[in-house]
Design an enzyme around this catalytic site. Structure first.
Site, PDB file in Angstrom:
ATOM      1  N   THR A  47      -1.773   1.706  -4.491  1.00 53.20           N
ATOM      2  CA  THR A  47      -1.900   1.147  -3.136  1.00 53.20           C
ATOM      3  C   THR A  47      -3.295   1.393  -2.548  1.00 53.20           C
ATOM      4  OG1 THR A  47       0.448   1.577  -2.803  1.00 53.20           O
ATOM      5  CG2 THR A  47      -0.863   1.173  -0.819  1.00 53.20           C
TER       6      THR A  47
ATOM      7  N   GLU B 179       7.950   1.588  -3.552  1.00 55.39           N
ATOM      8  CA  GLU B 179       8.589   0.981  -4.739  1.00 55.39           C
ATOM      9  C   GLU B 179       8.989  -0.472  -4.454  1.00 55.39           C
ATOM     10  OE1 GLU B 179       8.156   3.364  -6.791  1.00 55.39           O
ATOM     11  OE2 GLU B 179       9.041   2.567  -8.618  1.00 55.39           O
ATOM     12  N   GLY B 180       8.225  -1.120  -3.562  1.00 54.58           N
ATOM     13  CA  GLY B 180       8.489  -2.515  -3.184  1.00 54.58           C
ATOM     14  C   GLY B 180       9.370  -2.588  -1.946  1.00 54.58           C
TER      15      GLY B 180
HETATM   16  C1  LIG Z   1       5.888   8.217   1.524  1.00 53.76           C
HETATM   17  C2  LIG Z   1       5.141   7.194   0.732  1.00 53.76           C
HETATM   18  C3  LIG Z   1       4.740   7.492  -0.569  1.00 53.76           C
HETATM   19  C4  LIG Z   1       4.021   6.563  -1.317  1.00 53.76           C
HETATM   20  N1  LIG Z   1       3.598   6.896  -2.575  1.00 53.76           N
HETATM   21  C5  LIG Z   1       2.811   6.029  -3.269  1.00 53.76           C
HETATM   22  C6  LIG Z   1       2.254   6.400  -4.543  1.00 53.76           C
HETATM   23  O1  LIG Z   1       2.506   7.496  -5.074  1.00 53.76           O
HETATM   24  N2  LIG Z   1       1.419   5.522  -5.162  1.00 53.76           N
HETATM   25  C7  LIG Z   1       1.111   4.295  -4.624  1.00 53.76           C
HETATM   26  O2  LIG Z   1       0.347   3.556  -5.228  1.00 53.76           O
HETATM   27  N3  LIG Z   1       1.636   3.912  -3.421  1.00 53.76           N
HETATM   28  C8  LIG Z   1       2.458   4.750  -2.737  1.00 53.76           C
HETATM   29  N4  LIG Z   1       2.968   4.390  -1.505  1.00 53.76           N
HETATM   30  C9  LIG Z   1       2.588   3.099  -0.935  1.00 53.76           C
HETATM   31  C10 LIG Z   1       3.714   2.090  -0.955  1.00 53.76           C
HETATM   32  O3  LIG Z   1       3.973   1.688  -2.265  1.00 53.76           O
HETATM   33  C11 LIG Z   1       3.265   0.919  -0.037  1.00 53.76           C
HETATM   34  O4  LIG Z   1       3.322   1.405   1.291  1.00 53.76           O
HETATM   35  C12 LIG Z   1       4.144  -0.286  -0.218  1.00 53.76           C
HETATM   36  O5  LIG Z   1       3.868  -0.909  -1.430  1.00 53.76           O
HETATM   37  C13 LIG Z   1       3.943  -1.304   0.916  1.00 53.76           C
HETATM   38  O6  LIG Z   1       2.600  -1.614   1.052  1.00 53.76           O
HETATM   39  P1  LIG Z   1       1.900  -1.592   2.488  1.00 53.76           P
HETATM   40  O7  LIG Z   1       2.239  -0.299   3.141  1.00 53.76           O
HETATM   41  O8  LIG Z   1       0.456  -1.912   2.303  1.00 53.76           O
HETATM   42  O9  LIG Z   1       2.602  -2.743   3.299  1.00 53.76           O
HETATM   43  P2  LIG Z   1       2.296  -4.307   3.205  1.00 53.76           P
HETATM   44  O10 LIG Z   1       2.307  -4.753   1.788  1.00 53.76           O
HETATM   45  O11 LIG Z   1       1.072  -4.600   3.987  1.00 53.76           O
HETATM   46  O12 LIG Z   1       3.554  -4.895   3.933  1.00 53.76           O
HETATM   47  C14 LIG Z   1       3.702  -4.901   5.342  1.00 53.76           C
HETATM   48  C15 LIG Z   1       4.941  -5.721   5.679  1.00 53.76           C
HETATM   49  O13 LIG Z   1       4.772  -7.086   5.198  1.00 53.76           O
HETATM   50  C16 LIG Z   1       5.855  -7.444   4.352  1.00 53.76           C
HETATM   51  N5  LIG Z   1       5.395  -8.335   3.286  1.00 53.76           N
HETATM   52  C17 LIG Z   1       4.399  -8.095   2.402  1.00 53.76           C
HETATM   53  N6  LIG Z   1       4.270  -9.144   1.553  1.00 53.76           N
HETATM   54  C18 LIG Z   1       5.214 -10.043   1.912  1.00 53.76           C
HETATM   55  C19 LIG Z   1       5.581 -11.343   1.418  1.00 53.76           C
HETATM   56  N7  LIG Z   1       4.951 -11.912   0.376  1.00 53.76           N
HETATM   57  N8  LIG Z   1       6.602 -11.980   2.034  1.00 53.76           N
HETATM   58  C20 LIG Z   1       7.254 -11.421   3.095  1.00 53.76           C
HETATM   59  N9  LIG Z   1       6.936 -10.208   3.612  1.00 53.76           N
HETATM   60  C21 LIG Z   1       5.934  -9.536   3.025  1.00 53.76           C
HETATM   61  C22 LIG Z   1       6.352  -6.131   3.768  1.00 53.76           C
HETATM   62  O14 LIG Z   1       7.702  -6.241   3.360  1.00 53.76           O
HETATM   63  C23 LIG Z   1       6.194  -5.188   4.967  1.00 53.76           C
HETATM   64  O15 LIG Z   1       7.286  -5.326   5.830  1.00 53.76           O
HETATM   65  C24 LIG Z   1       3.711   5.294  -0.755  1.00 53.76           C
HETATM   66  C25 LIG Z   1       4.136   4.979   0.547  1.00 53.76           C
HETATM   67  C26 LIG Z   1       4.839   5.906   1.285  1.00 53.76           C
HETATM   68  C27 LIG Z   1       5.271   5.534   2.683  1.00 53.76           C
END
Ligand SMILES: Cc1cc2nc3c(=O)[nH]c(=O)nc-3n(C[C@H](O)[C@H](O)[C@H](O)COP(=O)(O)OP(=O)(O)OC[C@H]3O[C@@H](n4cnc5c(N)ncnc54)[C@H](O)[C@@H]3O)c2cc1C
Length: 401
Positions: free
Chosen positions: A139, A381-382
Site C-alpha cells: 500500500t 485484505e481488500g
Molecule cells: C490496520 C491496517 C493494517 C494494514 N496492513 C497492511 C500491510 O501489512 N501491508 C500493506 O501493503 N497494506 C496494509 N494495509 C493497507 C490496506 O491494505 C489498505 O488500507 C486497503 O487496501 C485500502 O486501501 P486505502 O486505504 O488506500 O483505501 P482506498 O483504496 O483509497 O479506498 C477508499 C474507499 O474507496 C473504495 N474503493 C476503492 N476502489 C473502489 C472501486 N474500484 N469501486 C468502488 N469503491 C472503491 C474502497 O472500498 C474504500 O471504501 C493495512 C491497513 C490497515 C488499516
C-alpha cells in the site's frame, strides 16, 4: 462432501490456543489498547510464544499455500488454520498480528522466491530464541485498493536496483528485518511493470517513517516506510528477472489473497463471537431475573440474530478453505467470505453495544474495544467494495482488468 469433524491433533491445537488466548492474548491486548501502543520487541511474551514452536492461523495457511504451489500432496491444514485464526482473534487480534514471523511477507516469497531466496529470508526465523519479523509493503499513499497503480519506482544500475517511494499502513514495518516491497520499472506498463523485492533492514536509503495511531487493533504496530535512492542487490528481486518475463510476478502475489481472505474473514467472526458471548452472558446474568419478560424476549431475538450471522459467516470461510484444501479454485468463495464476515461481525458488535446500553460505550466494558478492533477488517485484505467487484467479475466471467 464437506466434513466438519476435527481430529484429536486439531482439537489439541485449538485447546492450547484457548489457554494461551485467555492467559496471554486477552490481557496483553487490553493493556496495549489502554496504552495506545503495541508490545515492545523485547517483551518476554514473544520468546515465550516462540518456545511453543507452532505456526497456525494465517501463517499455517500461507505455508500450506506455498507447499501446494511447489507440488505438495493434498492438504488438510486449511480448516485448522482458519479455526485457529478465529480462536486467536476471539482473544485478541492486535496481539496476534504482532507475533514474530514473516507475516504477510511469507506468501510472496513462497510463491515467487527461488530456493536460495527462501533459504535466506526464512532462515532468520529458525532461531526460536530470537523474535524476528518480516512485513508486506504494497500500500502507498495513493494506491490502496487499486494496487496496479503503485508509484514506487525501481531502476537497474549495475548489480543493484534503486528504489524510490513510500509505503504506508504496513503491519510490523518498524520492527521487520525485511520488507517484501512492490515497485514498478515503468508505470505505463501497468502490472507487467511490477517487480517484487525483499528489502533488508540496514539497506542504504531505507528507513521507517511514521508509526500510526489507530482506533483499534492497537496491539499491532502499523508504520510507513521510506525508500530514497534505496540500493537493493539484484539477488533480492523475488524469482529473478526471468520470473517477470513469464508475466507471472504480480499475478502470483495476488493469488495469495485466495488463502488469506478466508482467514481474515474468520478473524472478524472471532471478534464478533467475543462480543456475542460477552453480551449473551450479560443478558443471562442481568435480564433473566431483574427485567420484565417482554424485553427479555426481544433480547433473545437479538442474540439469536447475532448468532445466526456469525454461523453463516463461519460456514462461508470453511467452504472457501475446503476448496483450497482440495486444490480447487476458490477466488469467488474467498471474496464472498471476506465481503460477508466483517460487516456481519461489525453488526454483531454494534448490536452487543446496544444491548449493554450505556455500558456498551464505556471502555471498561470491553465490547467497545471489540467494535473499534472490528472496523479495519472491512478495509485490509481488500475492502468490501473490492470484494464485490471480484465476485461480480467471477460470476459473469469478466476479464480481471
Ligand atoms: C490496520 C491496517 C493494517 C494494514 N496492513 C497492511 C500491510 O501489512 N501491508 C500493506 O501493503 N497494506 C496494509 N494495509 C493497507 C490496506 O491494505 C489498505 O488500507 C486497503 O487496501 C485500502 O486501501 P486505502 O486505504 O488506500 O483505501 P482506498 O483504496 O483509497 O479506498 C477508499 C474507499 O474507496 C473504495 N474503493 C476503492 N476502489 C473502489 C472501486 N474500484 N469501486 C468502488 N469503491 C472503491 C474502497 O472500498 C474504500 O471504501 C493495512 C491497513 C490497515 C488499516
Amino acid at each position: 462432501m464437506i466434513d466438519l469433524s476435527l481430529d484429536p491433533g486439531a482439537e489439541n491445537i485449538l485447546n492450547m490456543l484457548k489457554w494461551m488466548g485467555k492467559e496471554k492474548f486477552r490481557p496483553l491486548g487490553i493493556e496495549c489498547d489502554r496504552k495506545h501502543e503495541a508490545l515492545p520487541v523485547d517483551h518476554p511474551f514473544f520468546k515465550e510464544f516462540m518456545s511453543f514452536g507452532v505456526s497456525f492461523g494465517m501463517r499455517a495457511l500461507e505455508e500450506q499455500g506455498g507447499k501446494k504451489k511447489n507440488g505438495g500432496g493434498p492438504k488438510k491444514m486449511g480448516r485448522i488454520g482458519i479455526m485457529a485464526a478465529e480462536e486467536i482473534a476471539y482473544w485478541d487480534q492486535g496481539v496476534a498480528m504482532s507475533l514474530p514471523g514473516p507475516g504477510l511477507g511469507s506468501p510472496p516469497i513462497q510463491i515467487m522466491g527461488t530456493e536460495d531466496q527462501k533459504k535466506r529470508f526464512f532462515g532468520i526465523f529458525e532461531d526460536k530464541t530470537m523474535p524476528r519479523w518480516g512485513c508486506f509493503a504494497l500500500t502507498e499513499p495513493s494506491a490502496g485498493s487499486d494496487v496496479s497503480s503503485i508509484k514506487m519506482t525501481c531502476r537497474k544500475e549495475g548489480k543493484f536496483y534503486i528504489l524510490n517511494g513510500e509505503k504506508m499502513f504496513i503491519t510490523n514495518a518498524a520492527r521487520a528485518d525485511w520488507a517484501v516491497t512492490f515497485a514498478t520499472i515503468d508505470k505505463s506498463l501497468g502490472r507487467k511493470g511490477h517487480r517484487t523485492f525483499v528489502v533488508e533492514k540496514g539497506t542504504p536509503g531505507y528507513r521507517v517513517g511514521r508509526i500510526e495511531q489507530k482506533m483499534g487493533l492497537r496491539g499491532s504496530e502499523t508504520a510507513s516506510l521510506i525508500y530514497e535512492e534505496c540500493k537493493v542487490p539484484e539477488e533480492n528481486l523475488l524469482g529473478g528477472e526471468e520470473h517477470y518475463q513469464a508475466k507471472e510476478g504480480f499475478k502470483g502475489a495476488m493469488g495469495t489473497f485466495d488463502m488469506t481472505r478466508p482467514a481474515v474473514a474468520a478473524m472478524a467472526i472471532g471478534i464478533g463471537r467475543a462480543a456475542y458471548e460477552y453480551v449473551r452472558d450479560f443478558v443471562k446474568e442481568n435480564y433473566m431475573v431483574n427485567r420484565p419478560i417482554p424485553r427479555y424476549q426481544k433480547l433473545k431475538e437479538k442474540l439469536n440474530h447475532m448468532r445466526r450471522k456469525l454461523d453463516t459467516g463461519r460456514l462461508l470461510c470453511w467452504k472457501a478453505v475446503w476448496l483450497m484444501d482440495h486444490g480447487k479454485p476458490n477466488t469467488l468463495e474467498a471474496s464472498m467470505a471476506k465481503a460477508y464476515c466483517p460487516p456481519a461481525a461489525l453488526e454483531v458488535t454494534r448490536e452487543a453495544m446496544e444491548v449493554l446500553g450505556d455500558a456498551g460505550v464505556r471502555n471498561d466494558y470491553f465490547v467497545e474495544k471489540l467494535f473499534r478492533d472490528m472496523k479495519v477488517f472491512d478495509i485490509f485484505e481488500g475492502t468490501g467494495q473490492v470484494q464485490r467487484i471480484v465476485m461480480a467479475r467471477r460470476l459473469v466471467n469478466l476479464p480481471a482488468s
